[in-house]
Design a protein around this motif. Structure first.
Motif, PDB file in Angstrom:
ATOM      1  N   ALA A 120       0.899  -1.234  -0.065  1.00 57.29           N
ATOM      2  CA  ALA A 120       0.062  -0.008   0.336  1.00 57.29           C
ATOM      3  C   ALA A 120       0.977   1.190  -0.019  1.00 57.29           C
ATOM      4  O   ALA A 120       0.666   2.280  -0.486  1.00 57.29           O
ATOM      5  CB  ALA A 120      -0.997  -0.028   1.208  1.00 57.29           C
ATOM      6  N   LYS A 121       1.956   1.178   1.026  1.00 60.98           N
ATOM      7  CA  LYS A 121       2.788   2.416   0.904  1.00 60.98           C
ATOM      8  C   LYS A 121       3.479   2.858  -0.487  1.00 60.98           C
ATOM      9  O   LYS A 121       3.515   3.955  -0.898  1.00 60.98           O
ATOM     10  CB  LYS A 121       3.771   2.214   2.090  1.00 60.98           C
ATOM     11  CG  LYS A 121       3.257   2.786   3.314  1.00 60.98           C
ATOM     12  CD  LYS A 121       4.514   2.483   4.478  1.00 60.98           C
ATOM     13  CE  LYS A 121       3.689   2.628   5.783  1.00 60.98           C
ATOM     14  NZ  LYS A 121       3.848   1.481   6.606  1.00 60.98           N
ATOM     15  N   ILE A 122       3.937   1.642  -0.956  1.00 60.08           N
ATOM     16  CA  ILE A 122       4.538   1.741  -2.234  1.00 60.08           C
ATOM     17  C   ILE A 122       3.671   2.451  -3.415  1.00 60.08           C
ATOM     18  O   ILE A 122       4.083   3.516  -3.971  1.00 60.08           O
ATOM     19  CB  ILE A 122       5.232   0.536  -2.658  1.00 60.08           C
ATOM     20  CG1 ILE A 122       6.280   0.110  -1.839  1.00 60.08           C
ATOM     21  CG2 ILE A 122       6.000   0.927  -4.139  1.00 60.08           C
ATOM     22  CD1 ILE A 122       7.039  -1.237  -1.995  1.00 60.08           C
ATOM     23  N   PHE A 123       2.557   1.830  -3.642  1.00 57.68           N
ATOM     24  CA  PHE A 123       1.828   2.199  -4.455  1.00 57.68           C
ATOM     25  C   PHE A 123       1.083   3.342  -4.504  1.00 57.68           C
ATOM     26  O   PHE A 123       0.605   4.136  -5.404  1.00 57.68           O
ATOM     27  CB  PHE A 123       0.751   0.900  -4.930  1.00 57.68           C
ATOM     28  CG  PHE A 123       1.706  -0.239  -5.697  1.00 57.68           C
ATOM     29  CD1 PHE A 123       2.254  -0.147  -6.837  1.00 57.68           C
ATOM     30  CD2 PHE A 123       1.783  -1.312  -5.009  1.00 57.68           C
ATOM     31  CE1 PHE A 123       3.047  -0.956  -7.569  1.00 57.68           C
ATOM     32  CE2 PHE A 123       2.801  -2.426  -5.496  1.00 57.68           C
ATOM     33  CZ  PHE A 123       3.217  -2.188  -6.782  1.00 57.68           C
ATOM     34  N   LYS A 131      10.196 -12.360   3.446  1.00 54.86           N
ATOM     35  CA  LYS A 131      10.469 -11.531   2.628  1.00 54.86           C
ATOM     36  C   LYS A 131       9.696 -11.731   1.251  1.00 54.86           C
ATOM     37  O   LYS A 131       9.047 -12.646   0.967  1.00 54.86           O
ATOM     38  CB  LYS A 131      11.916 -11.375   2.169  1.00 54.86           C
ATOM     39  CG  LYS A 131      12.669 -11.197   3.360  1.00 54.86           C
ATOM     40  CD  LYS A 131      12.774  -9.574   3.272  1.00 54.86           C
ATOM     41  CE  LYS A 131      13.652  -9.534   4.725  1.00 54.86           C
ATOM     42  NZ  LYS A 131      15.129  -9.601   4.686  1.00 54.86           N
ATOM     43  N   ASN A 132       9.029 -10.650   0.620  1.00 57.37           N
ATOM     44  CA  ASN A 132       8.601 -10.623  -0.589  1.00 57.37           C
ATOM     45  C   ASN A 132       9.183 -10.002  -1.692  1.00 57.37           C
ATOM     46  O   ASN A 132       9.858  -8.971  -1.475  1.00 57.37           O
ATOM     47  CB  ASN A 132       7.187  -9.767  -0.441  1.00 57.37           C
ATOM     48  CG  ASN A 132       5.846 -10.541  -0.216  1.00 57.37           C
ATOM     49  OD1 ASN A 132       5.987 -11.769  -0.595  1.00 57.37           O
ATOM     50  ND2 ASN A 132       4.867 -10.225   0.528  1.00 57.37           N
ATOM     51  N   ASN A 133       8.671 -10.362  -3.171  1.00 55.59           N
ATOM     52  CA  ASN A 133       9.093  -9.376  -4.223  1.00 55.59           C
ATOM     53  C   ASN A 133       7.835  -9.117  -5.041  1.00 55.59           C
ATOM     54  O   ASN A 133       7.123  -9.782  -5.153  1.00 55.59           O
ATOM     55  CB  ASN A 133      10.083 -10.458  -5.183  1.00 55.59           C
ATOM     56  CG  ASN A 133      11.332 -11.190  -4.402  1.00 55.59           C
ATOM     57  OD1 ASN A 133      11.720 -10.470  -3.584  1.00 55.59           O
ATOM     58  ND2 ASN A 133      11.561 -12.342  -4.795  1.00 55.59           N
ATOM     59  N   ILE A 134       7.952  -7.966  -5.331  1.00 51.45           N
ATOM     60  CA  ILE A 134       7.006  -7.124  -6.226  1.00 51.45           C
ATOM     61  C   ILE A 134       7.623  -6.724  -7.581  1.00 51.45           C
ATOM     62  O   ILE A 134       8.758  -6.106  -7.609  1.00 51.45           O
ATOM     63  CB  ILE A 134       6.050  -6.206  -5.474  1.00 51.45           C
ATOM     64  CG1 ILE A 134       5.550  -6.637  -4.105  1.00 51.45           C
ATOM     65  CG2 ILE A 134       5.298  -5.441  -6.474  1.00 51.45           C
ATOM     66  CD1 ILE A 134       4.694  -5.411  -3.558  1.00 51.45           C
ATOM     67  N   SER A 135       7.004  -7.378  -8.526  1.00 53.42           N
ATOM     68  CA  SER A 135       7.286  -6.575  -9.809  1.00 53.42           C
ATOM     69  C   SER A 135       6.046  -5.968 -10.533  1.00 53.42           C
ATOM     70  O   SER A 135       5.021  -6.258 -10.272  1.00 53.42           O
ATOM     71  CB  SER A 135       7.817  -7.748 -10.886  1.00 53.42           C
ATOM     72  OG  SER A 135       8.779  -8.427 -10.308  1.00 53.42           O
ATOM     73  N   PHE A 136       6.507  -4.907 -11.401  1.00 50.65           N
ATOM     74  CA  PHE A 136       5.339  -4.480 -12.067  1.00 50.65           C
ATOM     75  C   PHE A 136       6.016  -3.596 -13.309  1.00 50.65           C
ATOM     76  O   PHE A 136       7.086  -3.519 -13.702  1.00 50.65           O
ATOM     77  CB  PHE A 136       4.623  -3.156 -11.183  1.00 50.65           C
ATOM     78  CG  PHE A 136       5.471  -2.278 -10.487  1.00 50.65           C
ATOM     79  CD1 PHE A 136       5.954  -2.580  -9.237  1.00 50.65           C
ATOM     80  CD2 PHE A 136       5.891  -1.138 -10.966  1.00 50.65           C
ATOM     81  CE1 PHE A 136       6.746  -1.799  -8.744  1.00 50.65           C
ATOM     82  CE2 PHE A 136       6.683  -0.126 -10.529  1.00 50.65           C
ATOM     83  CZ  PHE A 136       7.038  -0.410  -9.160  1.00 50.65           C
ATOM     84  N   THR A 137       5.112  -3.083 -14.158  1.00 52.66           N
ATOM     85  CA  THR A 137       5.690  -2.467 -15.457  1.00 52.66           C
ATOM     86  C   THR A 137       5.148  -1.078 -15.247  1.00 52.66           C
ATOM     87  O   THR A 137       4.166  -0.602 -14.701  1.00 52.66           O
ATOM     88  CB  THR A 137       5.259  -3.161 -16.778  1.00 52.66           C
ATOM     89  OG1 THR A 137       4.019  -3.325 -16.833  1.00 52.66           O
ATOM     90  CG2 THR A 137       5.676  -4.607 -16.819  1.00 52.66           C
TER      91      THR A 137
END
Ligand code: ASP
Ligand code: MG
Length: 405
Positions: free
Chosen positions: A278-281, A303-309
């Motif tokens: 939430a904070k990042i987006f 730990k998590n990984n998030i990817s997006f374009t």
């Protein structure tokens, strides 16, 4: 009142004097068929790009009020020249800016939204027998300042005018003869589509296909305005954009779209707890960065990984925001990859058919193309792949779904 038609001509259609004369005779022909004609025009050729370039030569961060004032002039060149051309051919015409028509906007400069349009002035001029020529892409805000509607905004002017005027037709004239199953420059066997639904076009527009401005389609859909995309230089029918019907649902895939201007961003080793995404987006959204294709992997060791374009133009902006965010939350490592492209298939038929995704993946696999990210909507499947494989992918998918037949 007789039937009203809105005819919108893109920048290439009014790129020089010869073309403006062609447009003038095309418009007059329509008038002689007994229509009340409202014309919307874009700025000639690359005028808008040239104006933007000049502004940025003067300032790295041009004042947006002044930028809008400047950009709105491109369309004003087209309306006055076209009006002169029509008069020269013996018909009555009048050119009007967005402000003169009463196109009121809200929201920020360079991406204003239409709030309302009063049809009064246009109807009055039509009743006087005039062909009414309106400058696309612009309006005026609550402070009476000129605003623009975002790139490609003349399309929006056209569909919004068609809506308030209850036009029987909204024709979008361009330099191609319609909408194709994919870009014919990349795939030789691409075919012209006779009719396609609003939803499919909306997906294509948001995927980077230069079809029509997305908001213009939303307005047409809401008001049930049938759009006819066709060539300025041919009499043939082009592509009709309208509400979906049974026939369309029987087609699995209507088109293949692609976007070479994407960057894949990955953030590694984010702490797996509520609120991190939430904070990042939130930070990205409040800076108007459009995110696409978010993928979060299952947590491993907390730990998590998030990817997006994102669009390439937003990369610098994004890196700055993430840098600032680093002081507030623990963000592991950020990596980005510019050598990617997005390929997508679109079709309302996907709602009622299965196996479409697996078929797309199989086609990519058969061509040894690795998939980085996948995202789907009800009527679309998108894959991020290596950019240098894009040509092969688009051609193979186009053929695999029989779009060349
Ligand atoms: N002239 C503007 C642009 O280039 C608006 C338009 O063409 O629709 O974005
Ligand atoms: Mg345009």
């Amino acid at each position: 009142m007789e039937k009203i038609v809105v005819m919108k001509f893109g920048g290439t259609s009014v790129g020089n004097v010869e073309k403006i004369k062609k447009v003038a005779s095309r418009v007059i022909e329509k008038k002689h068929l007994g229509y009340n004609v409202v014309v919307v025009v874009s700025a000639p050729g690359d005028t808008t790009d040239d104006l933007i370039e000049k502004a940025f030569l003067i300032s790295k961060n041009p004042d947006t009020r002044e930028l809008d004032r400047l950009l709105s002039t491109g369309e004003q060149i087209s309306i006055s020249l076209l009006s002169m051309a029509i008069k020269e051919m013996g018909e009555k015409a009048i050119s009007l800016t967005g402000a003169q028509v009463g196109i009121r906007t809200i929201g920020s400069h360079t991406k204003a939204k239409i709030k309302d349009i009063s049809s009064e002035k246009i109807v009055k001029e039509l009743n006087l027998g005039n062909i009414v020529i309106v400058a696309g892409f612009q309006g005026v805000d609550e402070k009476d300042d000129v605003t623009t509607l975002g790139r490609g905004g003349s399309d929006l002017t056209a569909t919004a005018l068609a809506s308030v005027l209850k036009a029987s037709e909204c024709e979008i004239y361009t330099d191609v003869d319609g909408i194709y199953t994919t870009d014919p420059r990349l795939v030789k066997s691409a075919k012209k589509i006779n009719k396609i639904s609003y939803d499919e076009i909306l997906e294509m527009a948001s995927l980077g296909s230069q079809v029509m401005q997305a908001r213009s389609i939303e307005v047409a859909k809401k008001n049930n305005i049938v759009i006819h995309v066709r060539s300025t230089f041919s009499k043939e029918n082009g592509t009709f954009i309208l509400e979906e019907d049974k026939e369309m649902e029987n087609v699995l895939v209507s088109g293949v779209a692609f976007d070479k201007n994407q960057v894949k961003v990955s953030i590694f080793d984010l702490i797996d707890e509520p609120g991190v995404a939430a904070k990042i987006f939130e930070a990205l959204a409040s800076n108007d960065i459009n995110i696409d294709m978010i993928v979060q992997s299952t947590a491993n060791n907390g730990k998590n990984n998030i990817s997006f374009t994102i669009d390439k133009t937003e990369l610098n902006n994004l890196l700055n925001i993430i840098d600032k965010l680093k002081t507030k939350i623990n963000i592991g490592t950020l990596k980005y990859d510019e050598n990617v492209a997005k390929v997508s298939i679109i079709g309302v038929g996907m709602r009622s058919h299965t196996g479409v995704a697996s078929k797309m993946f199989k086609i990519l696999a058969d061509n040894s193309i690795n998939i980085h990210l996948i995202s789907t909507s009800e009527i679309r499947i998108s894959c991020v792949i290596d950019k240098d494989k894009l040509d092969i992918a688009v051609n193979a998918i186009h053929q695999g779904f029989n779009l060349d037949k």
